[in-house]
Design an enzyme around this catalytic site. Structure first.
Site, short mmCIF file in Angstrom:
data_model
loop_
_atom_site.label_atom_id
_atom_site.label_comp_id
_atom_site.label_asym_id
_atom_site.label_seq_id
_atom_site.Cartn_x
_atom_site.Cartn_y
_atom_site.Cartn_z
N GLY A 14 22.00 -18.68 -2.07
CA GLY A 14 21.59 -17.41 -1.49
C GLY A 14 22.64 -16.31 -1.52
O GLY A 14 22.51 -15.34 -0.77
N TYR A 150 17.42 -26.62 -20.27
CA TYR A 150 17.05 -25.78 -19.13
C TYR A 150 15.54 -25.81 -18.90
O TYR A 150 15.06 -25.98 -17.78
CB TYR A 150 17.53 -24.36 -19.39
CG TYR A 150 17.22 -23.36 -18.29
CD1 TYR A 150 17.64 -23.59 -16.98
CD2 TYR A 150 16.56 -22.17 -18.58
CE1 TYR A 150 17.38 -22.66 -15.98
CE2 TYR A 150 16.31 -21.24 -17.59
CZ TYR A 150 16.71 -21.49 -16.29
OH TYR A 150 16.46 -20.57 -15.31
#
Length: 249
Positions: A14, A150
């Site tokens: 975050g 990914y």
């Protein structure tokens, strides 16, 4: 948008990009926000910058010991969670020829193992009617050169969305995902793209985006807030693509 006053929101990763923008959006709605990062300095800087009812603790989504202690750490700040945004992670682009075990394991550890066990350790805190949102990616819908590792890791995260939505339905916990397209954060640096190739790669990606621009982190944050809100009360097991039409047109 539904008001999140007095709600507790946990956002992994975050302190930058989408995670930071989402933390700010929830704070603006009155939420109590708890963020994680791999570095205490990043947490301190983000708290100082955003202000409001925000706290944080160090936790590396790719580190097994940190994942095992996630619940204990979280319990120092709250006894319940209304919203979990599983956002932490990164992607590195590499060809099959150049890939090695570290590149493979680091992405699967952070995205797949990290996402799975973060959810497991947060589950005891989640209230009836709470919401889990995963950060997936446009690479699960579009085959991109160099994104095989990914994309495979993010595809596993995408599967968690529907699987957990089914598993947690009796607890009335909704599980959804937001799938970002190309977002104007520090994506290229984190993806390991050399600076001299970034402009060329950016132009190549933009040519595939019907809206002909990179998205903003705030646009992903707004979608996360919608999925967490009462306005999405009949939505679960769903992935919303926020990609400028890249995967649709």
């Amino acid at each position: 948008m539904s008001n999140f006053k007095s709600k507790t929101v946990v956002i992994t990763g975050g302190t930058s990009g989408i995670g930071k923008a989402t933390a700010k959006a929830f704070l603006d709605e009155g939420a109590h926000v708890i963020i994680t990062s791999r570095k205490q300095a990043n947490i301190d800087q983000t708290i100082a910058e955003l202000g409001g009812n925000i706290k944080g603790f160090v936790s590396d989504a790719g580190n097994w010991e940190d994942l095992q202690s996630f619940g204990t750490q979280l319990g120092k700040y709250t006894d319940h969670v209304d919203v979990l945004f599983v956002n932490a992670g990164f992607g590195k682009f590499t060809s099959l020829v150049d890939a090695d075990e570290h590149v493979f394991d680091s992405q699967f550890n952070a995205l797949v193992k990290g996402g799975y066990f973060t959810t497991q350790k947060t589950l005891p805190f989640l209230k009836k009617g709470s919401s889990i949102i995963f950060n997936t990616s446009v690479v699960t819908d579009i085959a991109m050169s160099g994104a095989s590792i990914y994309g495979a890791a993010k595809s596993a995260v995408k599967y968690f969305t529907s699987s957990f939505a089914n598993e947690f339905k009796e607890q009335q916990i909704r599980v959804n995902a937001v799938s970002p397209g190309p977002i104007g954060t520090n994506f290229f640096n984190e993806a390991g793209v050399p600076e001299e190739q970034q402009q060329q790669m950016a132009q190549g990606i933009l040519s595939q985006v019907p809206m002909n621009r990179f998205g903003e982190a705030s646009e992903i944050a707004n979608t996360v807030l919608f999925l967490a809100s009462d306005k999405a009360s009949f939505i679960t097991g769903h992935e919303i693509q926020v990609d400028g039409g890249m995967a649709q047109i």
